[in-house]
Design a protein around this motif. Structure first.
Motif, PDB file in Angstrom:
ATOM      1  N   GLY A  81      -1.272   7.063 -15.287  1.00 24.00           N
ATOM      2  CA  GLY A  81      -1.325   8.578 -14.910  1.00 24.00           C
ATOM      3  C   GLY A  81      -1.484   8.675 -13.770  1.00 24.00           C
ATOM      4  O   GLY A  81      -1.633   9.877 -13.115  1.00 24.00           O
ATOM      5  N   LEU A  82      -0.674   7.789 -12.763  1.00 26.10           N
ATOM      6  CA  LEU A  82      -0.488   8.121 -11.196  1.00 26.10           C
ATOM      7  C   LEU A  82       0.669   9.263 -11.109  1.00 26.10           C
ATOM      8  O   LEU A  82       1.686   9.323 -11.601  1.00 26.10           O
ATOM      9  CB  LEU A  82      -0.109   7.046 -10.397  1.00 26.10           C
ATOM     10  CG  LEU A  82      -1.270   5.995 -10.598  1.00 26.10           C
ATOM     11  CD1 LEU A  82      -0.743   4.745  -9.609  1.00 26.10           C
ATOM     12  CD2 LEU A  82      -2.545   6.524  -9.912  1.00 26.10           C
ATOM     13  N   PRO A  83       0.264  10.187 -10.229  1.00 24.96           N
ATOM     14  CA  PRO A  83       1.380  11.278 -10.151  1.00 24.96           C
ATOM     15  C   PRO A  83       2.368  10.781  -9.026  1.00 24.96           C
ATOM     16  O   PRO A  83       2.331   9.548  -8.531  1.00 24.96           O
ATOM     17  CB  PRO A  83       0.566  12.498  -9.283  1.00 24.96           C
ATOM     18  CG  PRO A  83      -0.704  11.582  -8.844  1.00 24.96           C
ATOM     19  CD  PRO A  83      -0.770  10.674  -9.706  1.00 24.96           C
ATOM     20  N   VAL A  84       3.339  11.574  -8.944  1.00 23.46           N
ATOM     21  CA  VAL A  84       4.641  11.079  -8.043  1.00 23.46           C
ATOM     22  C   VAL A  84       4.064  10.751  -6.658  1.00 23.46           C
ATOM     23  O   VAL A  84       4.514   9.792  -5.967  1.00 23.46           O
ATOM     24  CB  VAL A  84       5.630  12.122  -7.956  1.00 23.46           C
ATOM     25  CG1 VAL A  84       6.969  11.810  -6.817  1.00 23.46           C
ATOM     26  CG2 VAL A  84       6.442  12.265  -9.361  1.00 23.46           C
ATOM     27  N   LYS A  85       3.352  11.338  -5.924  1.00 21.89           N
ATOM     28  CA  LYS A  85       2.917  11.460  -4.593  1.00 21.89           C
ATOM     29  C   LYS A  85       2.101  10.174  -4.606  1.00 21.89           C
ATOM     30  O   LYS A  85       2.471   9.320  -3.709  1.00 21.89           O
ATOM     31  CB  LYS A  85       1.903  12.592  -4.084  1.00 21.89           C
ATOM     32  CG  LYS A  85       1.744  12.499  -2.666  1.00 21.89           C
ATOM     33  CD  LYS A  85       0.922  13.784  -2.099  1.00 21.89           C
ATOM     34  CE  LYS A  85       0.564  13.818  -0.840  1.00 21.89           C
ATOM     35  NZ  LYS A  85      -0.080  14.776  -0.346  1.00 21.89           N
ATOM     36  N   ALA A  86       1.313   9.746  -5.447  1.00 21.45           N
ATOM     37  CA  ALA A  86       0.333   8.654  -5.487  1.00 21.45           C
ATOM     38  C   ALA A  86       1.416   7.276  -5.777  1.00 21.45           C
ATOM     39  O   ALA A  86       1.097   6.477  -4.863  1.00 21.45           O
ATOM     40  CB  ALA A  86      -0.639   8.614  -6.588  1.00 21.45           C
ATOM     41  N   ILE A  87       2.375   7.382  -6.385  1.00 22.36           N
ATOM     42  CA  ILE A  87       3.137   6.277  -6.723  1.00 22.36           C
ATOM     43  C   ILE A  87       4.173   6.019  -5.651  1.00 22.36           C
ATOM     44  O   ILE A  87       4.261   4.839  -5.082  1.00 22.36           O
ATOM     45  CB  ILE A  87       3.938   6.530  -7.811  1.00 22.36           C
ATOM     46  CG1 ILE A  87       3.095   6.761  -9.112  1.00 22.36           C
ATOM     47  CG2 ILE A  87       5.144   5.570  -8.100  1.00 22.36           C
ATOM     48  CD1 ILE A  87       3.903   6.907 -10.566  1.00 22.36           C
ATOM     49  N   ALA A  88       4.576   6.985  -4.856  1.00 23.66           N
ATOM     50  CA  ALA A  88       5.240   6.953  -3.655  1.00 23.66           C
ATOM     51  C   ALA A  88       4.716   6.309  -2.369  1.00 23.66           C
ATOM     52  O   ALA A  88       5.070   5.196  -1.977  1.00 23.66           O
ATOM     53  CB  ALA A  88       5.806   8.283  -3.100  1.00 23.66           C
ATOM     54  N   GLN A  89       3.195   6.753  -2.304  1.00 25.90           N
ATOM     55  CA  GLN A  89       2.371   6.039  -1.297  1.00 25.90           C
ATOM     56  C   GLN A  89       2.047   4.697  -1.674  1.00 25.90           C
ATOM     57  O   GLN A  89       2.115   3.762  -0.825  1.00 25.90           O
ATOM     58  CB  GLN A  89       1.296   6.961  -1.290  1.00 25.90           C
ATOM     59  CG  GLN A  89       1.273   8.327  -0.786  1.00 25.90           C
ATOM     60  CD  GLN A  89       0.080   9.156  -0.588  1.00 25.90           C
ATOM     61  OE1 GLN A  89      -0.849   8.575  -1.314  1.00 25.90           O
ATOM     62  NE2 GLN A  89       0.016  10.288   0.163  1.00 25.90           N
ATOM     63  N   LEU A  90       1.785   4.326  -2.635  1.00 27.44           N
ATOM     64  CA  LEU A  90       1.537   2.977  -3.073  1.00 27.44           C
ATOM     65  C   LEU A  90       2.719   2.092  -3.112  1.00 27.44           C
ATOM     66  O   LEU A  90       2.518   1.034  -2.485  1.00 27.44           O
ATOM     67  CB  LEU A  90       1.251   3.056  -4.805  1.00 27.44           C
ATOM     68  CG  LEU A  90       0.522   1.770  -5.023  1.00 27.44           C
ATOM     69  CD1 LEU A  90      -0.847   1.396  -4.562  1.00 27.44           C
ATOM     70  CD2 LEU A  90       0.106   1.689  -6.764  1.00 27.44           C
ATOM     71  N   LEU A  91       3.949   2.682  -3.269  1.00 27.65           N
ATOM     72  CA  LEU A  91       5.072   1.674  -3.123  1.00 27.65           C
ATOM     73  C   LEU A  91       5.714   1.763  -1.905  1.00 27.65           C
ATOM     74  O   LEU A  91       6.796   1.175  -1.880  1.00 27.65           O
ATOM     75  CB  LEU A  91       6.003   2.097  -4.461  1.00 27.65           C
ATOM     76  CG  LEU A  91       5.583   1.736  -5.914  1.00 27.65           C
ATOM     77  CD1 LEU A  91       6.609   2.344  -6.771  1.00 27.65           C
ATOM     78  CD2 LEU A  91       5.172   0.287  -5.970  1.00 27.65           C
ATOM     79  N   LYS A  92       5.211   2.686  -1.124  1.00 32.37           N
ATOM     80  CA  LYS A  92       5.852   2.935   0.365  1.00 32.37           C
ATOM     81  C   LYS A  92       7.248   3.295   0.284  1.00 32.37           C
ATOM     82  O   LYS A  92       8.213   2.669   0.759  1.00 32.37           O
ATOM     83  CB  LYS A  92       5.818   1.633   1.114  1.00 32.37           C
ATOM     84  CG  LYS A  92       4.132   1.175   1.511  1.00 32.37           C
ATOM     85  CD  LYS A  92       4.045   0.164   2.361  1.00 32.37           C
ATOM     86  CE  LYS A  92       2.615  -0.060   2.726  1.00 32.37           C
ATOM     87  NZ  LYS A  92       1.624  -0.155   1.603  1.00 32.37           N
ATOM     88  N   VAL A  93       7.684   4.289  -0.491  1.00 27.59           N
ATOM     89  CA  VAL A  93       8.840   4.934  -0.482  1.00 27.59           C
ATOM     90  C   VAL A  93       8.732   6.326  -0.714  1.00 27.59           C
ATOM     91  O   VAL A  93       7.859   6.990  -0.768  1.00 27.59           O
ATOM     92  CB  VAL A  93       9.732   4.378  -1.736  1.00 27.59           C
ATOM     93  CG1 VAL A  93       9.853   2.784  -1.743  1.00 27.59           C
ATOM     94  CG2 VAL A  93       8.862   4.789  -3.095  1.00 27.59           C
ATOM     95  N   SER A  94       9.898   7.042  -0.651  1.00 33.46           N
ATOM     96  CA  SER A  94       9.684   8.522  -0.623  1.00 33.46           C
ATOM     97  C   SER A  94       9.570   9.109  -1.939  1.00 33.46           C
ATOM     98  O   SER A  94       9.753   8.494  -3.040  1.00 33.46           O
ATOM     99  CB  SER A  94      11.003   9.067  -0.224  1.00 33.46           C
ATOM    100  OG  SER A  94      12.340   8.847  -0.982  1.00 33.46           O
ATOM    101  N   GLU A  95       8.806  10.243  -1.930  1.00 33.80           N
ATOM    102  CA  GLU A  95       8.724  11.150  -3.294  1.00 33.80           C
ATOM    103  C   GLU A  95       9.926  11.150  -3.838  1.00 33.80           C
ATOM    104  O   GLU A  95      10.190  11.155  -5.454  1.00 33.80           O
ATOM    105  CB  GLU A  95       7.884  12.381  -3.172  1.00 33.80           C
ATOM    106  CG  GLU A  95       6.646  11.971  -2.606  1.00 33.80           C
ATOM    107  CD  GLU A  95       5.780  13.606  -2.616  1.00 33.80           C
ATOM    108  OE1 GLU A  95       6.244  14.173  -3.230  1.00 33.80           O
ATOM    109  OE2 GLU A  95       4.787  13.540  -1.485  1.00 33.80           O
TER     110      GLU A  95
END
Length: 209
Positions: free
Chosen positions: A160-174
């Protein structure tokens, strides 16, 4: 709807020819195809017909017992429900077989109506587990299309994680996550995160089976 005109196949494994003949007669009258084997080894060597159905298996036989054959059937991944045939003195063994995953058991001599009822239920159950196995294989095939990075993103989407949260978690761009998301949708043949979650969760469940 076009009905399947090929009868289901019932496999009988019993060293007593009279039992095989009696069961065969009853089941053929009920519309099933039937094949019988006089030993566990003969079954393992010759049971190559892949049609849905079930196995009627004698508990005690010379050589390899019915319980040993049951273990072989499970080990080989044969999606055939097993109904044990037991004498009165073998009921304890048959009950143990139920705990080990057998579909049911019948005491010899089996009453025709009860025999047919149990066989019909076993056949339907067998079709159900075959369908589930096929769905699991299809899901595994879909998930195998994903790259390691896409798989990681898909699993986070399933949580259920949104794009922004996934990008922050994986340390990559949205933008990178959006590109992965687009590829995931295409490879899994889905159109939204909810459907991604459905495929991923089914895949995770199939790995635990």
């Amino acid at each position: 709807m076009v009905r399947n005109l090929v009868p289901d196949l019932i496999r009988i494994v019993d060293d007593d020819p009279s039992v095989c003949a009696s069961l065969t007669f009853i089941l053929q009258i009920a519309g099933f195809d039937v094949v019988s084997y006089n030993s566990a080894d003969q079954f393992l060597e010759q049971a190559t017909d892949l049609r849905p159905g079930c196995v009627l298996l004698d508990v005690k036989m010379p050589g390899k017992s019915g319980l040993e054959l049951f273990c072989d059937i499970r080990r080989r991944g044969m999606l055939l429900p097993v109904i044990f045939l037991s004498g009165h003195g073998d009921i304890e063994m048959a009950v143990q077989a139920l705990h080990d995953g057998a579909f049911d058991f019948l005491v010899k001599p089996a009453e025709p109506e009860r025999l047919i009822e149990k066989v019909q239920k076993a056949v339907e159950y067998g079709k159900k587990i075959r369908s589930q196995a096929q769905e699991q294989e299809e899901i595994k095939t879909l998930m195998a299309r994903l790259t390691p990075s896409e798989l990681e993103v898909a699993q986070l989407m399933a949580k259920g994680l949104p794009v922004k949260a996934i990008a922050q978690l994986l340390k990559v761009s949205e933008q990178a996550i959006k590109a992965h998301r687009s590829s995931i949708y295409h490879k899994l043949d889905v159109i939204n995160p909810v459907e991604v979650a459905g495929v991923v969760n089914d895949w995770l469940r199939s790995r635990k089976v």
